[in-house]
Design a protein around this motif. Structure first.
Motif, short mmCIF file in Angstrom:
data_model
loop_
_atom_site.label_atom_id
_atom_site.label_comp_id
_atom_site.label_asym_id
_atom_site.label_seq_id
_atom_site.Cartn_x
_atom_site.Cartn_y
_atom_site.Cartn_z
N ASP A 114 0.85 -1.19 0.00
CA ASP A 114 0.00 0.00 0.00
C ASP A 114 0.89 1.24 0.00
O ASP A 114 1.29 1.72 1.05
CB ASP A 114 -0.91 0.00 1.22
N GLU A 165 0.16 4.20 -0.40
CA GLU A 165 -0.51 5.37 0.15
C GLU A 165 -0.44 5.43 1.67
O GLU A 165 -0.74 6.46 2.26
CB GLU A 165 -1.98 5.39 -0.30
N ASN A 166 -0.06 4.34 2.30
CA ASN A 166 -0.04 4.30 3.76
C ASN A 166 1.19 3.52 4.24
O ASN A 166 1.10 2.35 4.59
CB ASN A 166 -1.32 3.65 4.28
N ARG A 167 2.33 4.17 4.25
CA ARG A 167 3.60 3.50 4.57
C ARG A 167 4.00 3.62 6.04
O ARG A 167 5.09 3.25 6.41
CB ARG A 167 4.71 4.10 3.71
#
Length: 187
Positions: free
Chosen positions: A68, A70-72
């Protein structure tokens, strides 16, 4: 054997292992992007079966992978582990977003979960599976399944460039003590 035959064999082994199938169902319920469970979760099931063990080898952790970009945030992984522990507290969950793991490993950014597996150190560990909405298993195995089923530990290209890390991992894991038929190739 061809990888398609080995894939069918892997699926049969996992479907006969209730804990593994349940784990896949639990992780699927989180609806993570590009998710899979890999490493020892798969390797131990196959090697136990090939070795004729009647009791499953306990795994240190259940490696839940997802991708993902977008959400690290690592706190997100911790929150997912907490959710998994709430669903099944007896299992040793370990969640890692592969979209950020390249930083820790000193690699170029990965493009997917399957791409991240290519950078792991040994070939039989570079196998992961996911369960789709129709209960079909999808296998991610960038180096194939032959080494897993022949119980051969070989370095990946990354394992060859990180020789000392690869050899230290082999020494630490002591797989040959649990599964005497394992063979190890040193870089």
């Amino acid at each position: 054997m061809h990888d398609s035959d080995l894939g069918q064999r892997l699926e049969a082994i996992l479907r006969l292992a209730p804990l593994r199938l349940t784990s896949l169902e639990i992780v699927r319920s989180l609806a993570l992007p590009d998710w899979a469970i890999g490493a020892g979760f798969i390797r131990a099931a196959v090697w136990d079966e090939l070795s004729g063990f009647t009791a499953a080898t306990a795994v240190d952790d259940i490696d839940v992978l997802y991708f993902d970009p977008e959400n690290r945030d690592s706190e997100h992984d911790a929150a997912l582990e907490k959710r998994l522990r709430e669903i099944e507290p007896a299992l040793p969950w370990s969640v890692r977003n592969q979209a950020r793991m390249h930083v820790r490993n000193g690699d170029a950014p990965y493009g997917s979960t399957a791409d991240a597996l290519r950078f792991w150190l040994d070939t039989p560990t570079c196998v992961a599976v996911r369960l789709d909405a129709q209960d079909r298993l999808e296998i991610l195995a960038p180096y194939g399944l032959e080494d897993l089923f022949s119980m051969s530990i070989r370095p990946t290209p990354r394992g060859r460039t990180r020789k000392s890390t690869y050899t230290a991992r082999i020494a630490e894991k002591k797989w040959h003590q649990r599964w005497p038929n394992v063979t190890v190739e040193l870089p």
